[in-house]
Motif scaffolding. Structure first.
Motif, short mmCIF file in Angstrom:
data_model
loop_
_atom_site.label_atom_id
_atom_site.label_comp_id
_atom_site.label_asym_id
_atom_site.label_seq_id
_atom_site.Cartn_x
_atom_site.Cartn_y
_atom_site.Cartn_z
N ARG A 99 4.05 6.65 -10.10
CA ARG A 99 2.90 5.76 -10.17
C ARG A 99 3.09 4.51 -9.31
O ARG A 99 2.12 3.92 -8.82
CB ARG A 99 2.66 5.35 -11.62
N LEU A 100 4.34 4.11 -9.14
CA LEU A 100 4.61 2.89 -8.38
C LEU A 100 4.95 3.17 -6.92
O LEU A 100 4.50 2.46 -6.02
CB LEU A 100 5.77 2.13 -9.03
N PHE A 101 5.75 4.20 -6.70
CA PHE A 101 6.30 4.40 -5.36
C PHE A 101 5.49 5.38 -4.50
O PHE A 101 5.67 5.43 -3.29
CB PHE A 101 7.74 4.90 -5.47
N LYS A 102 4.60 6.12 -5.13
CA LYS A 102 3.82 7.09 -4.36
C LYS A 102 2.32 6.80 -4.44
O LYS A 102 1.49 7.65 -4.11
CB LYS A 102 4.10 8.51 -4.86
N SER A 103 1.99 5.61 -4.87
CA SER A 103 0.58 5.24 -5.02
C SER A 103 0.11 4.48 -3.79
O SER A 103 0.65 3.42 -3.45
CB SER A 103 0.40 4.38 -6.28
N ASP A 104 -0.93 4.97 -3.15
CA ASP A 104 -1.50 4.27 -2.00
C ASP A 104 -2.09 2.94 -2.41
O ASP A 104 -1.99 1.95 -1.67
CB ASP A 104 -2.58 5.14 -1.34
N LEU A 105 -2.67 2.89 -3.61
CA LEU A 105 -3.24 1.63 -4.09
C LEU A 105 -2.17 0.57 -4.24
O LEU A 105 -2.35 -0.59 -3.82
CB LEU A 105 -3.96 1.86 -5.43
N VAL A 106 -1.04 0.94 -4.84
CA VAL A 106 0.05 -0.02 -5.00
C VAL A 106 0.52 -0.52 -3.64
O VAL A 106 0.76 -1.73 -3.44
CB VAL A 106 1.22 0.62 -5.79
N LYS A 107 0.65 0.39 -2.70
CA LYS A 107 1.13 -0.02 -1.38
C LYS A 107 0.14 -0.95 -0.69
O LYS A 107 0.53 -1.92 0.00
CB LYS A 107 1.38 1.22 -0.53
N ARG A 108 -1.18 -0.71 -0.87
CA ARG A 108 -2.17 -1.60 -0.26
C ARG A 108 -2.12 -2.99 -0.88
O ARG A 108 -2.21 -4.00 -0.20
CB ARG A 108 -3.57 -1.00 -0.41
N VAL A 109 -1.98 -3.03 -2.21
CA VAL A 109 -1.90 -4.32 -2.91
C VAL A 109 -0.68 -5.10 -2.43
O VAL A 109 -0.76 -6.30 -2.14
CB VAL A 109 -1.87 -4.12 -4.44
N VAL A 110 0.46 -4.43 -2.36
CA VAL A 110 1.69 -5.10 -1.90
C VAL A 110 1.51 -5.59 -0.47
O VAL A 110 1.91 -6.73 -0.11
CB VAL A 110 2.89 -4.14 -2.01
N GLY A 111 0.88 -4.78 0.38
CA GLY A 111 0.66 -5.20 1.77
C GLY A 111 -0.22 -6.42 1.87
O GLY A 111 0.07 -7.34 2.65
N LEU A 112 -1.29 -6.47 1.06
CA LEU A 112 -2.17 -7.63 1.06
C LEU A 112 -1.45 -8.89 0.59
O LEU A 112 -1.63 -9.99 1.15
CB LEU A 112 -3.40 -7.35 0.20
N VAL A 113 -0.64 -8.73 -0.47
CA VAL A 113 0.10 -9.89 -0.99
C VAL A 113 1.05 -10.42 0.08
O VAL A 113 1.17 -11.64 0.28
CB VAL A 113 0.87 -9.51 -2.26
N GLN A 114 1.73 -9.51 0.76
CA GLN A 114 2.70 -9.96 1.77
C GLN A 114 2.00 -10.65 2.95
O GLN A 114 2.55 -11.54 3.59
CB GLN A 114 3.51 -8.77 2.28
N ARG A 115 0.77 -10.24 3.24
CA ARG A 115 0.05 -10.82 4.38
C ARG A 115 -0.61 -12.16 4.06
O ARG A 115 -0.63 -13.09 4.88
CB ARG A 115 -1.03 -9.85 4.86
N PHE A 116 -1.17 -12.29 2.86
CA PHE A 116 -2.04 -13.42 2.62
C PHE A 116 -1.53 -14.45 1.60
O PHE A 116 -2.07 -15.53 1.49
CB PHE A 116 -3.41 -12.92 2.16
N ILE A 117 -0.51 -14.09 0.82
CA ILE A 117 -0.01 -15.05 -0.18
C ILE A 117 1.32 -15.61 0.31
O ILE A 117 2.28 -14.86 0.46
CB ILE A 117 0.14 -14.38 -1.57
N PRO A 118 1.37 -16.94 0.55
CA PRO A 118 2.60 -17.54 1.08
C PRO A 118 3.72 -17.57 0.06
O PRO A 118 3.49 -17.52 -1.13
CB PRO A 118 2.16 -18.96 1.47
#
Length: 472
Positions: A453-472
């Motif tokens: 659920r955590l490591f193979k979820s595209d949704l989780v990966k998108r959320v993590v990518g957004l956090v890394q890009r936009f949250i300092p």
């Protein structure tokens, strides 16, 4: 004839009866306890306690000639079977005071060392005593079942009750019955130097998950124990000092001693239940969800009630009926969280539904998560890597757990807690296990549930990518 009136009469001083007597007395009820045999019942004197003590002797012998992988030279153990039985007796004697007549009389309980039989719906006769009670608890347990096999009454045979009197090690032990008792004693005796053959009419460890049972059975066979399944016994005979068991398929098996471990039968014959209006079933006394019999004043708990036959089940029943008897509160027994364990090496344990039962009950909603012992660091260090845990999960909540492996009987405690409280896998995930422990097997099983659920979820990966890009 002496007449006694009391609040609670308990018939049987085994695990369940002693728990009821002690609890009721300490909460203010007047209690009379009847026991015509040994205080402590089957578990202390013939079952759980002596069997685990003999298993410990077997483990000690096995360790001596299987220590080379740890850098310690193997040695052939010198087994003194009689001394091993002395160890068993010492263990019983050490625990016995906890179940003794003196201890329970210290609680203010009147202990009468006689068997009880009903003479009316409210009266029980025990020796020269007639006891009238507001509430009566039948906790008379069970005895070994000896099947009506042709010739069985012509040969000397052992049961779990008489095995402990044996002082000479069997040369070749034949065991009828491939359940927990039969296989525990088979392995203990094999490790103490006896040749052992187990005959089972169906499948050995047939009440457990077959995949996990196979883990245990493969190990027993690797230790030299002959386990023959789907073999029905037709006839038994004795020739000289040897006993021969003949199977229906015309095979025969000859040994020096015979242990019958073919099941249990509830102890009801001497109770005169008809006099009290108490009905029975094929397995024991008929009870409702609150452990009440067809006589509303009488409860039946433990093995005699015909359900799961475990010492801890009797103790659980005791807690259920104390709530009802003493406080008048509704209280029902359930089995969905009750664990059991077979103390072979490796151990086998279960709580809740097996995989097959869960599939029948929940179909496509079921998820089965697995974790192998070979990935547990403590198991690697102890060289105990043979094993597996399976957890059956429905909508994020466990409905069962099956474990085969080192300390499975300890690991299953957690899953009984989870099932009893209807916990979610997310709540189990919050637990932290110390490293390195075998207990991490449970934690890693939860990880196997959440990992995809955590490591193979595209949704989780998108959320993590957004956090890394936009949250300092």
């Amino acid at each position: 004839m002496k007449r006694i009136k009391t609040d609670v009469l308990v018939i049987g001083a085994g695990s369940g009866g002693l728990s009821v007597a002690a609890g009721a007395s300490q909460m203010g009820a007047n209690v009379v306890l009847l026991e015509g045999h040994n205080m402590g019942g089957d578990c202390l004197n013939y079952g759980c306690v002596p069997s685990k003590a003999l298993i410990a002797s077997g483990k000690a012998a096995y360790a001596q000639n299987h220590s080379a992988p740890f850098g310690v030279a193997d040695v052939a153990p010198t087994v003194d079977y009689a001394a091993a039985k002395d160890h068993v007796n010492n263990v019983i004697a050490t625990i016995a005071p906890v179940d003794s007549q003196e201890r329970f009389e210290g609680f203010g309980i009147e202990v009468i060392r006689e068997f009880g039989r009903f003479i009316s719906d409210t009266e029980v006769q025990a020796g020269d005593n007639i006891i009238t009670a507001r509430r009566i608890v039948v906790a008379t347990g069970s005895s070994p079942l000896v099947p009506p096999i042709d010739g069985v009454d012509t040969v000397p045979y052992l049961t779990n009750e008489t095995l402990w009197e044996l002082r000479d090690k069997p040369e070749h032990l034949l065991v009828i019955g491939g359940g927990p008792i039969g296989l525990e004693m088979a392995q203990a005796h094999a490790r103490l130097g006896a040749k052992v053959t187990v005959l089972e009419g169906a499948k050995a460890l047939g009440k457990d998950d077959p995949e996990l049972a196979a883990v245990v059975l493969d190990n027993l066979r690797a230790e030299g124990i002959e386990i023959i399944e789907d073999t029905f016994v037709a006839r038994i005979e004795k020739s000289g000092d040897q006993i021969t068991v003949h199977a229906q398929d015309e095979r025969s098996f000859t040994g020096s001693h015979l242990l019958i471990a073919a099941g249990r039968v509830s102890n009801t014959d001497e109770l005169n239940l008809d006099a009290a209006g108490i009905e029975t079933t094929k397995t024991g006394i008929k009870v409702d969800d609150g452990m009440r019999t067809t006589n509303r004043r009488v409860y039946a708990i433990g093995d005699v009630a015909g359900g799961l036959q475990f010492t801890h089940m009797a103790g659980y029943h005791a807690g259920v009926i104390i709530r009802s008897m003493l406080f008048g509160l509704p209280s029902k027994a359930k089995t969905s969280h009750i664990p059991w364990a077979t103390f072979t090496d490796p151990e086998l344990a279960q709580a809740g539904l097996t995989e097959a039962q869960a599939r029948d009950a929940h179909g496509d909603k079921l998820e089965v998560v697995r974790f192998e012992y070979e990935h547990n660091d403590r198991a690697i260090a102890e060289r105990k890597t043979t094993g597996l845990i399976k957890v059956m999960v429905v909508k994020g909540r466990p409905v069962g757990a099956s474990i085969a492996g080192y300390q499975a009987g300890e690991l299953i405690n957690l899953w009984s807690l989870v099932l009893a409280n209807n916990l979610k896998m997310s709540q189990v995930a919050a637990m932290v296990s110390p490293y390195p422990t075998i207990g991490e097997v449970n934690k890693r099983a939860v990880g196997a549930y959440f990992g995809p659920r955590l490591f193979k979820s595209d949704l989780v990966k998108r959320v993590v990518g957004l956090v890394q890009r936009f949250i300092p």
